[in-house]
Design a protein around this motif. Structure first.
Motif, PDB file in Angstrom:
ATOM      1  N   THR A 103      15.627   9.038   6.816  1.00 34.00           N
ATOM      2  CA  THR A 103      15.404  10.205   7.674  1.00 34.00           C
ATOM      3  C   THR A 103      14.521  11.202   6.939  1.00 34.00           C
ATOM      4  N   CYS A 104      13.484  11.703   7.620  1.00 31.68           N
ATOM      5  CA  CYS A 104      12.650  12.774   7.075  1.00 31.68           C
ATOM      6  C   CYS A 104      13.196  14.094   7.618  1.00 31.68           C
ATOM      7  N   GLU A 105      13.685  14.942   6.730  1.00 33.56           N
ATOM      8  CA  GLU A 105      14.296  16.213   7.119  1.00 33.56           C
ATOM      9  C   GLU A 105      13.324  17.355   6.841  1.00 33.56           C
ATOM     10  N   VAL A 106      13.051  18.148   7.861  1.00 35.71           N
ATOM     11  CA  VAL A 106      12.075  19.241   7.755  1.00 35.71           C
ATOM     12  C   VAL A 106      12.759  20.568   8.060  1.00 35.71           C
ATOM     13  N   ASP A 107      12.627  21.514   7.154  1.00 38.97           N
ATOM     14  CA  ASP A 107      13.183  22.854   7.327  1.00 38.97           C
ATOM     15  C   ASP A 107      12.032  23.856   7.291  1.00 38.97           C
ATOM     16  N   HIS A 108      11.819  24.585   8.405  1.00 38.02           N
ATOM     17  CA  HIS A 108      10.691  25.518   8.518  1.00 38.02           C
ATOM     18  C   HIS A 108      11.114  26.729   9.329  1.00 38.02           C
ATOM     19  N   PHE A 161       1.727  23.429  10.829  1.00 42.67           N
ATOM     20  CA  PHE A 161       2.767  24.457  10.789  1.00 42.67           C
ATOM     21  C   PHE A 161       2.257  25.752  10.156  1.00 42.67           C
ATOM     22  N   TYR A 162       2.922  26.853  10.491  1.00 39.21           N
ATOM     23  CA  TYR A 162       2.641  28.173   9.924  1.00 39.21           C
ATOM     24  C   TYR A 162       3.905  29.024  10.061  1.00 39.21           C
ATOM     25  N   PRO A 163       4.305  29.774   9.034  1.00 37.53           N
ATOM     26  CA  PRO A 163       3.632  29.996   7.753  1.00 37.53           C
ATOM     27  C   PRO A 163       3.750  28.817   6.799  1.00 37.53           C
ATOM     28  N   ARG A 164       3.298  29.029   5.572  1.00 31.28           N
ATOM     29  CA  ARG A 164       3.144  27.938   4.612  1.00 31.28           C
ATOM     30  C   ARG A 164       4.480  27.383   4.119  1.00 31.28           C
ATOM     31  N   GLU A 189       2.218  36.998  11.245  1.00 38.02           N
ATOM     32  CA  GLU A 189       3.651  36.971  11.522  1.00 38.02           C
ATOM     33  C   GLU A 189       4.034  35.891  12.533  1.00 38.02           C
ATOM     34  N   ARG A 190       3.049  35.153  13.057  1.00 40.07           N
ATOM     35  CA  ARG A 190       3.356  34.120  14.029  1.00 40.07           C
ATOM     36  C   ARG A 190       4.050  32.947  13.345  1.00 40.07           C
ATOM     37  N   LYS A 191       4.773  32.161  14.115  1.00 36.79           N
ATOM     38  CA  LYS A 191       5.431  30.965  13.604  1.00 36.79           C
ATOM     39  C   LYS A 191       5.048  29.780  14.483  1.00 36.79           C
ATOM     40  N   VAL A 192       4.465  28.772  13.866  1.00 42.61           N
ATOM     41  CA  VAL A 192       3.990  27.598  14.597  1.00 42.61           C
ATOM     42  C   VAL A 192       4.793  26.390  14.143  1.00 42.61           C
ATOM     43  N   ARG A 193       5.402  25.712  15.104  1.00 44.83           N
ATOM     44  CA  ARG A 193       6.279  24.572  14.846  1.00 44.83           C
ATOM     45  C   ARG A 193       5.476  23.376  14.325  1.00 44.83           C
ATOM     46  N   PRO A 194       5.970  22.692  13.295  1.00 51.79           N
ATOM     47  CA  PRO A 194       5.238  21.534  12.759  1.00 51.79           C
ATOM     48  C   PRO A 194       5.367  20.304  13.644  1.00 51.79           C
ATOM     49  N   GLU A 195       4.386  19.436  13.548  1.00 51.28           N
ATOM     50  CA  GLU A 195       4.463  18.106  14.134  1.00 51.28           C
ATOM     51  C   GLU A 195       4.796  17.119  13.019  1.00 51.28           C
ATOM     52  N   ILE A 237       1.508  21.191  -0.427  1.00 54.47           N
ATOM     53  CA  ILE A 237       1.166  21.802   0.862  1.00 54.47           C
ATOM     54  C   ILE A 237      -0.315  22.139   0.861  1.00 54.47           C
ATOM     55  N   LEU A 238      -1.040  21.595   1.826  1.00 55.00           N
ATOM     56  CA  LEU A 238      -2.495  21.755   1.880  1.00 55.00           C
ATOM     57  C   LEU A 238      -2.903  22.518   3.137  1.00 55.00           C
ATOM     58  N   PRO A 239      -3.965  23.334   3.051  1.00 55.50           N
ATOM     59  CA  PRO A 239      -4.424  24.070   4.233  1.00 55.50           C
ATOM     60  C   PRO A 239      -5.243  23.198   5.172  1.00 55.50           C
ATOM     61  N   ASN A 240      -5.087  23.417   6.465  1.00 54.13           N
ATOM     62  CA  ASN A 240      -5.953  22.808   7.470  1.00 54.13           C
ATOM     63  C   ASN A 240      -7.131  23.740   7.749  1.00 54.13           C
ATOM     64  N   GLU A 241      -8.168  23.219   8.389  1.00 51.02           N
ATOM     65  CA  GLU A 241      -9.329  24.032   8.722  1.00 51.02           C
ATOM     66  C   GLU A 241      -8.993  25.121   9.742  1.00 51.02           C
ATOM     67  N   ASP A 242      -7.943  24.906  10.544  1.00 52.43           N
ATOM     68  CA  ASP A 242      -7.579  25.876  11.574  1.00 52.43           C
ATOM     69  C   ASP A 242      -6.628  26.952  11.062  1.00 52.43           C
ATOM     70  N   GLY A 243      -6.399  26.986   9.737  1.00 53.95           N
ATOM     71  CA  GLY A 243      -5.522  28.000   9.171  1.00 53.95           C
ATOM     72  C   GLY A 243      -4.070  27.579   9.081  1.00 53.95           C
ATOM     73  N   MET A 244      -3.735  26.429   9.664  1.00 53.71           N
ATOM     74  CA  MET A 244      -2.381  25.897   9.554  1.00 53.71           C
ATOM     75  C   MET A 244      -2.253  25.108   8.241  1.00 53.71           C
ATOM     76  N   TYR A 245      -1.087  24.459   8.082  1.00 53.85           N
ATOM     77  CA  TYR A 245      -0.838  23.719   6.846  1.00 53.85           C
ATOM     78  C   TYR A 245      -0.336  22.309   7.149  1.00 53.85           C
TER      79      TYR A 245
END
Length: 295
Positions: free
Chosen positions: A279-284, A230-233, A201-207, A255-263
């Protein structure tokens, strides 16, 4: 563990999940003989259908198979995997002797390929009741199983009768096994489920970063929008040029998985003769507002 105690724990972290179905913690041991290219002993552990750990005799180490299990150890129990490795190594030695003993029970003195398997674990049902089980199979056929209510072993084959009587005579061990299946195993299941729920249920902000390179055509430019960690996917990455969404001439591996469980995801625009006004627009889900990175 009483039903009341279980429900008190469930209210804290699991109730919403468990009320819709049951959950289980299961371990599978496999010992082999006569397969030189295959590990002679393997353990895998599962929470529901998710594999959480693995041990094999070739590596000699117990390792996590889920990112949330790695995170649990880092935060809660640094000695966890070392203990699991020691336990697994001890079980490997026991299984090597057990498979030889079982071969003798079937009058198989040498040669051939043989397997001895053990499955044990527990289940937590949506009404708060529990179940526990431990059973063995030899060469794919039922060998002996534990009856938790009578604290005795049952078998459908004559070759396992000696084993049954030997294990039935060890009442203290059977009582401990019953206690493990009814309480300790369930406590571990709840702990894993709670931590998995917290992690999922955690949310990790993308870079996000943009870089350029030569396009596939002469005098063209390829812009790449790299979104990582980022997380979730679920995520939406869009190229905007001059205020309009650019759907054509874009490419992504998905969307590809990272080794640390992120994407991560790369969105590339190709065939552009101008780097300006992109402009690159990201919605997460981790973002209060859409993230816009301007080239």
């Amino acid at each position: 563990m009483t039903k009341k105690m279980l429900l008190l724990i469930l209210v804290g972290c699991l109730y919403a999940e468990v009320r819709g179905g049951s959950h289980s913690l299961r371990y599978f041991y496999t010992g082999t003989s006569g397969l030189p290219d295959f590990p002679e002993f393997v353990i895998v552990g599962y929470v529901d259908e998710a594999q959480i750990m693995k041990y094999d005799s070739k590596s000699g180490r117990a390792v996590p198979k889920q990112s949330w299990m790695e995170e649990y150890v880092r935060k809660e129990d640094l000695g966890y995997w070392e203990r699991q490795t020691q336990i697994s190594q001890g079980q490997q030695v026991l299984f090597k002797g057990d498979i030889q003993t079982t071969m003798q029970r079937y009058n198989q003195t040498s040669g051939g390929v043989h397997t001895l398997q053990e499955m044990y674990g527990c289940e937590l049902r949506d009404d708060g009741t529990t179940a526990g089980f431990e059973q063995f199979a030899y060469d794919g056929q039922d060998f002996v199983a534990f009856d938790k209510e009578t604290q005795t072993w049952v078998t459908p084959v004559l070759a396992a009768v000696i084993t049954k009587h030997k294990w039935d005579a060890d009442r203290a061990s059977n009582q401990m096994l019953k206690g493990y299946l009814e309480q300790e195993c369930v406590e571990w299941l709840i702990k894993y489920m709670c931590y998995r729920k917290e992690m999922l249920e955690r949310k990790v902000r993308p870079e996000v970063r943009i870089y350029d390179g030569p396009g596939s055509e002469s005098n063209s430019i390829a812009l790449t929008c790299m979104v990582t960690g980022f997380y979730p996917r679920a995520i939406d990455v869009t190229w905007i040029r001059d205020g309009e969404t650019q759907m054509d001439n874009t490419y992504t591996d998905g969307i590809l998985p990272n080794e640390d469980g992120m994407y991560q995801i790369e969105k590339i625009e190709i065939g552009s003769d101008d780097k300006c006004n992109h402009t690159c627009e990201v919605d997460h889900g981790s973002l209060n507002l859409e993230l816009n990175i301007v080239w």
